[in-house]
Design an enzyme around this catalytic site. Structure first.
Site, PDB file in Angstrom:
ATOM      1  N   THR B 100     -11.330  -4.082  -0.719  1.00 54.83           N
ATOM      2  CA  THR B 100     -12.186  -2.997  -0.231  1.00 54.83           C
ATOM      3  C   THR B 100     -11.348  -1.721  -0.257  1.00 54.83           C
ATOM      4  OG1 THR B 100     -13.544  -4.447   1.138  1.00 54.83           O
ATOM      5  CG2 THR B 100     -13.514  -2.119   1.731  1.00 54.83           C
ATOM      6  N   LYS B 175     -20.340  -1.614  -0.103  1.00 56.90           N
ATOM      7  CA  LYS B 175     -19.564  -2.243   0.979  1.00 56.90           C
ATOM      8  C   LYS B 175     -19.456  -1.290   2.169  1.00 56.90           C
ATOM      9  CE  LYS B 175     -16.811  -5.248   3.023  1.00 56.90           C
ATOM     10  NZ  LYS B 175     -15.519  -5.772   2.609  1.00 56.90           N
ATOM     11  N   LYS B 243      -9.617   0.132   8.824  1.00 62.75           N
ATOM     12  CA  LYS B 243      -9.303   0.563   7.460  1.00 62.75           C
ATOM     13  C   LYS B 243     -10.606   0.881   6.731  1.00 62.75           C
ATOM     14  CE  LYS B 243      -9.294  -1.606   3.743  1.00 62.75           C
ATOM     15  NZ  LYS B 243      -9.246  -2.617   2.687  1.00 62.75           N
TER      16      LYS B 243
END
Lengths: 292, 292
Positions: B100, B175, B243
């Site tokens: 990601t 995502k 994150k």
């Protein structure tokens, strides 16, 4: 169910009207009351049942008295005083309130009823107008077990799941948990859908993919696509959501729970109201993100 | 699937390790690389496959090169430079990145690969460690259709749903939408569960009832009960969520999307980290509400 049982229904709004209809269809001997008499007449035309000029008269002789009105004050006005339901109820009768109210008024009316030899259940519902119409409501009740056991079959006329959550007030508190969960959830979904549009993604395809995983929700499945289209003119109205969130925030002042995002979302709904969205669905939080 | 196809897997963490294993099980001729050599050796012991000393050497001769590392910088370090994967890839090979990351680094590497006669897909996943282990991941890809069509069968070794979301970067952007939806949702759920406890309700019973309606979510069904018990030592770590949210907030600076609650929830996660919850599941937002 008891074919010969007498029931009264007070408050024939978008929820109460069809709920009272389900009771009539199950064979309850109905008497109805509504603040505006037209609806009372219309209901009596659509269904088999009598009308009454006051809540007290509607309640007279009934085994179960149902109320489904707007808020705490509306409830007090149809339950208390000389013309209120409690004044007309026969000994042992049960008042079942389907309004979403504070837990405080629920407990107050529970005690009041008890002191008169009557019974009271707080029993807010979820499932919306569609759930009321097709008899698929979720009923969250608070009160005494014995009273609940007696009233349950009647509530099953329109409830697919009728549960006693605890003592008086517990039904209202459960409904509050439901609304708190929805507030943060719908805001997260709004930010996600708005981000998808700003990112140039195919929003419908994004929903297809992410609704199979950890971001899935009823709101995503049932409101995601209308949010992407900017369609908000349906569903559960912002005005009602703000009423409910106000109850939640007040209760949290009493019980000490912290509601930082719920309070923020309540303010966002205030913006939606200011922009003319009072009757829009709760998913209209999306509006604030996509508008300048 | 092509039994004789050669593949390289770079990054054998909790996700990459089992994903590379699924590729081996499907008959791909595997070469693996990991920053810490022990894991490389362990993987080669558990599965049939070769090890390499650098990403470039792992990539040499492979049709598909997979990366699954920590963040943008980690990805650049295994893809770029003399020892990076791109330097070792044969013409026409495809680099599939399951990390990601930002959409920016995805597009940067897509262009870099293209300029060398190579191909790149951004392909972040959802489904967590369990999804990686049982081959049930959701893969959200961005890149060229022809490249995606070629790489898809390989990704299906561990993906139950493998979808091309759009051009380069679209996988990462999808995502991000997923994580944004989760942030607000989990905070709403936390406030609801914490309120239920302060209100003295039976939390499990509340979940039974409200998870059938408009407040329902995967998080409610899969995290509600552990939240009530204060169990957070499992699942998707707060450090990783922060994150991801950092990437979302940065991207929103570029595309103009507003993320008020996502930004607030990111700050809440910072509090969770400060209280020692860096490795706790994302549902640990609940901690902040129940602690003094």
């Amino acid at each position: 169910m008891t074919g010969s049982a007498k029931a009264a229904f007070i408050g024939l709004g978008v929820m109460g009207y069809p709920m009272a209809g389900h009771l009539a269809a199950r064979g309850y001997d109905m008497t109805v009351y509504n603040r505006t008499a037209e609806k009372t007449k219309r209901w009596a035309g659509d269904h088999k049942g009598a009308t009454a000029a006051t809540p007290a008269k509607a309640a007279a002789g009934a085994d179960f008295i149902f109320t489904c009105v707007g808020n705490d004050d509306d409830l007090r006005s149809v339950v208390l005083g000389e013309t209120g339901a409690l004044a007309g109820m026969k000994p042992g009768a049960v008042l079942i309130d389907h309004t979403t109210t504070s837990a405080m008024v629920a407990r107050e009316l529970y005690e009041d009823a008890k002191s008169r030899g009557l019974a009271f259940l707080d029993a807010p519902v979820s499932g919306g107008q569609a759930g009321a119409e097709n008899g698929q409501l979720t009923v969250m009740a608070g009160g005494d077990e014995e009273v609940f056991a007696r009233a349950r079959p009647a509530m099953e006329a329109y409830g697919k799941a009728v549960t006693l959550m605890g003592p008086s007030g517990a039904g209202q508190l459960t409904k509050m948990v439901n609304q708190i969960c929805i507030a943060g959830l719908v805001q997260g979904l709004s930010e996600g859908m708005n981000f998808a549009q700003h990112a140039g993604l195919d929003g419908d395809l994004v929903l297809d993919v992410i609704s199979k995983g950890a971001a899935q929700s009823w709101q995503m499945e049932n409101r995601g696509r209308t949010m992407l289209k900017g369609e908000f003119d349906f569903g559960f109205a912002v005005d009602w959501m703000r009423k409910d969130l106000g109850i939640c925030l007040e209760e949290a002042e009493n019980n000490g729970a912290r509601l930082p995002v719920t309070a923020l979302v309540d303010q966002f709904y205030k913006h939606v109201q200011a922009r003319g969205g009072s009757r829009y669905d709760t998913s209209s939080l999306m509006m604030l993100l996509s508008q300048e």
